[in-house]
Design a protein around this motif. Structure first.
Motif, PDB file in Angstrom:
ATOM      1  N   LEU A  23       0.810  -1.208   0.000  1.00 13.27           N
ATOM      2  CA  LEU A  23       0.000   0.000   0.000  1.00 13.27           C
ATOM      3  C   LEU A  23       0.847   1.264   0.000  1.00 13.27           C
ATOM      4  O   LEU A  23       0.404   2.306  -0.485  1.00 13.27           O
ATOM      5  CB  LEU A  23      -0.933  -0.017   1.213  1.00 13.27           C
ATOM      6  N   ARG A  24       2.079   1.208   0.521  1.00 12.69           N
ATOM      7  CA  ARG A  24       2.879   2.426   0.680  1.00 12.69           C
ATOM      8  C   ARG A  24       3.145   3.113  -0.655  1.00 12.69           C
ATOM      9  O   ARG A  24       3.232   4.338  -0.711  1.00 12.69           O
ATOM     10  CB  ARG A  24       4.194   2.133   1.404  1.00 12.69           C
ATOM     11  N   THR A  25       3.266   2.353  -1.740  1.00  9.47           N
ATOM     12  CA  THR A  25       3.476   2.984  -3.037  1.00  9.47           C
ATOM     13  C   THR A  25       2.270   3.838  -3.408  1.00  9.47           C
ATOM     14  O   THR A  25       2.416   4.990  -3.833  1.00  9.47           O
ATOM     15  CB  THR A  25       3.722   1.924  -4.122  1.00  9.47           C
ATOM     16  N   ALA A  26       1.060   3.295  -3.226  1.00  8.11           N
ATOM     17  CA  ALA A  26      -0.147   4.063  -3.527  1.00  8.11           C
ATOM     18  C   ALA A  26      -0.246   5.288  -2.630  1.00  8.11           C
ATOM     19  O   ALA A  26      -0.629   6.382  -3.087  1.00  8.11           O
ATOM     20  CB  ALA A  26      -1.383   3.179  -3.351  1.00  8.11           C
ATOM     21  N   VAL A  55      -5.372  11.138  -8.207  1.00 11.11           N
ATOM     22  CA  VAL A  55      -4.910   9.753  -8.237  1.00 11.11           C
ATOM     23  C   VAL A  55      -6.103   8.819  -8.119  1.00 11.11           C
ATOM     24  O   VAL A  55      -7.025   9.065  -7.335  1.00 11.11           O
ATOM     25  CB  VAL A  55      -3.915   9.466  -7.085  1.00 11.11           C
ATOM     26  N   ALA A  56      -6.103   7.755  -8.893  1.00 13.22           N
ATOM     27  CA  ALA A  56      -7.079   6.681  -8.754  1.00 13.22           C
ATOM     28  C   ALA A  56      -6.365   5.475  -8.186  1.00 13.22           C
ATOM     29  O   ALA A  56      -5.334   5.044  -8.716  1.00 13.22           O
ATOM     30  CB  ALA A  56      -7.714   6.337 -10.103  1.00 13.22           C
ATOM     31  N   VAL A  57      -6.914   4.915  -7.103  1.00  7.09           N
ATOM     32  CA  VAL A  57      -6.298   3.768  -6.438  1.00  7.09           C
ATOM     33  C   VAL A  57      -7.216   2.565  -6.594  1.00  7.09           C
ATOM     34  O   VAL A  57      -8.373   2.586  -6.159  1.00  7.09           O
ATOM     35  CB  VAL A  57      -6.052   4.049  -4.943  1.00  7.09           C
ATOM     36  N   LEU A  58      -6.698   1.518  -7.227  1.00  2.00           N
ATOM     37  CA  LEU A  58      -7.417   0.248  -7.319  1.00  2.00           C
ATOM     38  C   LEU A  58      -7.121  -0.527  -6.050  1.00  2.00           C
ATOM     39  O   LEU A  58      -5.971  -0.838  -5.757  1.00  2.00           O
ATOM     40  CB  LEU A  58      -6.973  -0.525  -8.555  1.00  2.00           C
ATOM     41  N   THR A  59      -8.169  -0.815  -5.271  1.00  2.00           N
ATOM     42  CA  THR A  59      -7.996  -1.339  -3.929  1.00  2.00           C
ATOM     43  C   THR A  59      -8.088  -2.857  -3.890  1.00  2.00           C
ATOM     44  O   THR A  59      -8.401  -3.505  -4.890  1.00  2.00           O
ATOM     45  CB  THR A  59      -9.050  -0.734  -2.992  1.00  2.00           C
ATOM     46  N   GLY A  60      -7.830  -3.409  -2.707  1.00  2.00           N
ATOM     47  CA  GLY A  60      -7.921  -4.843  -2.501  1.00  2.00           C
ATOM     48  C   GLY A  60      -7.995  -5.136  -1.024  1.00  2.00           C
ATOM     49  O   GLY A  60      -7.937  -4.221  -0.187  1.00  2.00           O
ATOM     50  N   PRO A  61      -8.095  -6.396  -0.644  1.00  2.00           N
ATOM     51  CA  PRO A  61      -8.144  -6.764   0.774  1.00  2.00           C
ATOM     52  C   PRO A  61      -6.929  -6.230   1.535  1.00  2.00           C
ATOM     53  O   PRO A  61      -5.793  -6.411   1.110  1.00  2.00           O
ATOM     54  CB  PRO A  61      -8.147  -8.296   0.732  1.00  2.00           C
ATOM     55  N   GLY A  62      -7.189  -5.533   2.634  1.00  3.43           N
ATOM     56  CA  GLY A  62      -6.100  -4.951   3.414  1.00  3.43           C
ATOM     57  C   GLY A  62      -5.520  -3.686   2.838  1.00  3.43           C
ATOM     58  O   GLY A  62      -4.592  -3.104   3.405  1.00  3.43           O
ATOM     59  N   ALA A  63      -6.050  -3.247   1.719  1.00  6.65           N
ATOM     60  CA  ALA A  63      -5.563  -2.024   1.065  1.00  6.65           C
ATOM     61  C   ALA A  63      -6.757  -1.292   0.477  1.00  6.65           C
ATOM     62  O   ALA A  63      -6.828  -1.031  -0.726  1.00  6.65           O
ATOM     63  CB  ALA A  63      -4.543  -2.341  -0.019  1.00  6.65           C
ATOM     64  N   GLY A  64      -7.714  -0.974   1.344  1.00  7.68           N
ATOM     65  CA  GLY A  64      -8.933  -0.303   0.915  1.00  7.68           C
ATOM     66  C   GLY A  64      -8.983   1.133   1.383  1.00  7.68           C
ATOM     67  O   GLY A  64      -7.971   1.701   1.819  1.00  7.68           O
ATOM     68  N   LEU A 124      -6.025   3.303   3.362  1.00  4.68           N
ATOM     69  CA  LEU A 124      -5.486   4.444   2.624  1.00  4.68           C
ATOM     70  C   LEU A 124      -5.685   5.730   3.420  1.00  4.68           C
ATOM     71  O   LEU A 124      -4.770   6.548   3.546  1.00  4.68           O
ATOM     72  CB  LEU A 124      -6.161   4.545   1.260  1.00  4.68           C
ATOM     73  N   GLY A 125      -6.889   5.922   3.952  1.00 10.95           N
ATOM     74  CA  GLY A 125      -7.173   7.124   4.730  1.00 10.95           C
ATOM     75  C   GLY A 125      -6.319   7.222   5.978  1.00 10.95           C
ATOM     76  O   GLY A 125      -5.827   8.300   6.326  1.00 10.95           O
ATOM     77  N   ALA A 126      -6.115   6.090   6.659  1.00  9.80           N
ATOM     78  CA  ALA A 126      -5.304   6.090   7.880  1.00  9.80           C
ATOM     79  C   ALA A 126      -3.862   6.484   7.590  1.00  9.80           C
ATOM     80  O   ALA A 126      -3.206   7.142   8.404  1.00  9.80           O
ATOM     81  CB  ALA A 126      -5.364   4.719   8.538  1.00  9.80           C
ATOM     82  N   ARG A 185      22.128  10.283  -6.552  1.00 10.43           N
ATOM     83  CA  ARG A 185      22.293   9.238  -5.550  1.00 10.43           C
ATOM     84  C   ARG A 185      20.994   8.945  -4.799  1.00 10.43           C
ATOM     85  O   ARG A 185      20.756   7.815  -4.395  1.00 10.43           O
ATOM     86  CB  ARG A 185      23.399   9.640  -4.555  1.00 10.43           C
ATOM     87  N   LEU A 186      20.141   9.938  -4.614  1.00  6.82           N
ATOM     88  CA  LEU A 186      18.844   9.721  -3.961  1.00  6.82           C
ATOM     89  C   LEU A 186      17.906   8.910  -4.849  1.00  6.82           C
ATOM     90  O   LEU A 186      17.137   8.082  -4.369  1.00  6.82           O
ATOM     91  CB  LEU A 186      18.193  11.059  -3.608  1.00  6.82           C
ATOM     92  N   GLY A 187      17.936   9.182  -6.158  1.00  8.82           N
ATOM     93  CA  GLY A 187      17.088   8.458  -7.103  1.00  8.82           C
ATOM     94  C   GLY A 187      15.603   8.621  -6.854  1.00  8.82           C
ATOM     95  O   GLY A 187      14.866   7.629  -6.879  1.00  8.82           O
ATOM     96  N   PRO A 188      15.092   9.840  -6.616  1.00  7.49           N
ATOM     97  CA  PRO A 188      13.660  10.006  -6.334  1.00  7.49           C
ATOM     98  C   PRO A 188      12.804   9.622  -7.530  1.00  7.49           C
ATOM     99  O   PRO A 188      13.135   9.948  -8.664  1.00  7.49           O
ATOM    100  CB  PRO A 188      13.537  11.504  -6.030  1.00  7.49           C
ATOM    101  N   ARG A 189      11.686   8.925  -7.260  1.00  4.71           N
ATOM    102  CA  ARG A 189      10.828   8.465  -8.341  1.00  4.71           C
ATOM    103  C   ARG A 189       9.402   8.337  -7.833  1.00  4.71           C
ATOM    104  O   ARG A 189       9.147   8.387  -6.627  1.00  4.71           O
ATOM    105  CB  ARG A 189      11.327   7.118  -8.879  1.00  4.71           C
ATOM    106  N   LEU A 190       8.493   8.158  -8.745  1.00  3.92           N
ATOM    107  CA  LEU A 190       7.090   8.004  -8.407  1.00  3.92           C
ATOM    108  C   LEU A 190       6.900   6.822  -7.470  1.00  3.92           C
ATOM    109  O   LEU A 190       7.385   5.726  -7.734  1.00  3.92           O
ATOM    110  CB  LEU A 190       6.285   7.783  -9.695  1.00  3.92           C
ATOM    111  N   GLY A 191       6.193   7.053  -6.366  1.00  2.00           N
ATOM    112  CA  GLY A 191       5.959   6.000  -5.387  1.00  2.00           C
ATOM    113  C   GLY A 191       6.939   6.004  -4.239  1.00  2.00           C
ATOM    114  O   GLY A 191       6.734   5.305  -3.244  1.00  2.00           O
TER     115      GLY A 191
END
Length: 412
Positions: free
Chosen positions: A125-128, A138-147, A151-153, A246-252
């Motif tokens: 879930l951390r990437t989302a 952002v649109a998040v496709l959810t699943g068990p344990g990642a709803g 996400l709100g918490a 060196r940090l390599g920042p990227r999406l997610g």
């Protein structure tokens, strides 16, 4: 051929499509809405591997048609990928429906060519969460344990969540706007189709020519003049260029900028797609970081406090950390960052005396450490239309990369 039909957001299965099917595979709710031909086997999708094995048995025979029922557009984070990998794309006849993402944005009357879509179904879930922190739509496709609740918490304030449930069902469909805290406090059941995470002030978005994630910025390691700063107290662009590499920042990703000063590193990481937390002890510095983030159109969460103590209040471990400045607390700050960083820590120092302790803090935490002394001279004009070289102050840049098997979150 294996026919793959997108349904579940209001589009019925075309008449006659199932007439010759020997095997029909799909979710229980999809199968319950269709009439199967006499003698057809029905398989409810659960674990994917057994269903693929069953399809393989039927696919060996030219006279045994297979139909797979899926939600929305089965080529969009759907079963088409698994089928193509197993049987070959040329064996598939895909009949797409409207995806849950398109349906949810349609319910709100919003365009979504500038939306970022991320799947948390069966994934970390951390990437989302970090994508939601960094982007306004952002649109998040959810699943068990990642709803919606999880996400709100994780998100905290600053966004609105739109929870779309049972899209396409005339009796059960619901589209609700809630705060992250409200989402975290509810049990949403199993009918959630998709969650939209919006910064409503920027939800309409600008006209786009390329859909999805913003293209990488045209320039990075920006000149110091691109940022508000005090008395040239800013990471120089030569140093920032190597630090960003060196940090390599990227999406997610989540990046911390500790001792942020002007926030130039924080802003550049955000421009490259990462979610960013900037920690700054000076009140005027906090406002300067916020102003620079606004000026560059990015989201940076700013924490007013002194490291290492302020880091204890940051719940989520970062992928990468940049530590700027110095002072007596530098070794303790580097140790605290190294305990939490998942991938790398980069430290910039002007004082030679700080280097050994910072290096020791990184290596003791299980990082492979390297570094350079950066000395540069810039072109500067002189009277008479001539040019000289003006030296900038030398800076030590150390970076530590977590070695495989080294633990984080443990005090070394």
């Amino acid at each position: 051929m294996i026919t793959v039909v997108g349904t579940g957001t209001g589009a019925p299965v075309p008449e006659g499509l199932l007439a010759g099917a020997a095997l029909v595979v799909g979710g229980r709710r999809h199968l319950d809405t269709v009439r199967l031909p006499a003698g057809a086997e029905r398989i409810v999708l659960g674990p994917l591997a057994p269903a693929l094995d069953a399809i393989a048995e039927y696919a060996e025979y030219a006279d045994k048609d297979v139909v797979v029922l899926a939600s929305g557009d089965p080529g969009f984070f759907g079963i088409v990928r698994a089928l193509a990998e197993r049987f070959g794309a040329e064996r598939l006849d895909v009949r797409p429906g409207v995806s849950s993402v398109a349906s949810a944005f349609a319910r709100l009357g919003l365009p979504w060519d500038d939306a970022v879509v991320v799947s948390a179904h069966g994934r970390d879930l951390r990437t989302a969460v970090n994508v939601c922190r960094a982007h306004p739509k952002v649109a998040v496709l959810t699943g068990p344990g990642a709803g919606p609740a999880e996400l709100g918490a994780a998100l905290g304030d600053g966004r609105v969540l739109v929870v779309a449930s049972a899209l396409g069902d005339p009796e059960r469909e619901r589209v609700e706007r809630v705060t992250p805290a409200e989402a975290a406090a509810r049990d949403w059941g199993t009918a959630v189709s998709v969650v939209l995470c919006l910064d409503e002030e920027r939800a309409l978005g600008a006209v786009r020519t390329v859909a999805g994630v913003l293209a990488r910025p045209a320039g990075w390691a920006l000149d110091e003049g691109a940022f508000a700063h005090r008395d040239s107290m800013i990471t120089k662009f030569e140093v920032r260029a190597l630090a960003l590499a060196r940090l390599g920042p990227r999406l997610g990703d989540l990046v911390w900028d500790v001792g942020a000063g002007s926030g130039s590193v924080a802003v550049e990481c955000a421009r490259l797609g990462a979610a960013v937390v900037a920690v700054e002890k000076a009140a005027d510095g906090v406002e300067r970081v916020r102003a620079n983030a606004r000026a560059h159109g990015v989201d940076v969460r700013v924490v007013h406090g002194s490291a290492p103590d302020a880091l204890a209040g940051l719940a989520d471990d970062p992928d990468a950390v940049f530590v700027g400045g110095g002072g007596r607390e530098l070794p303790a700050v580097v140790r605290a960052c190294a305990r939490r960083a998942r991938r790398t820590v980069v430290v910039a120092m002007a004082a030679l005396d700080r280097v050994p302790a910072a290096r020791e803090a990184l290596t003791a935490a299980g990082f492979t450490c390297d570094g350079v002394l950066l000395q540069s001279s810039r072109l500067a004009p002189l009277p008479g239309d001539v040019t000289r070289l003006a030296a900038t102050n030398p800076v030590f840049l150390l970076w530590g990369v977590r070695t495989p098997g080294s633990s984080k979150g443990v005090d070394e």
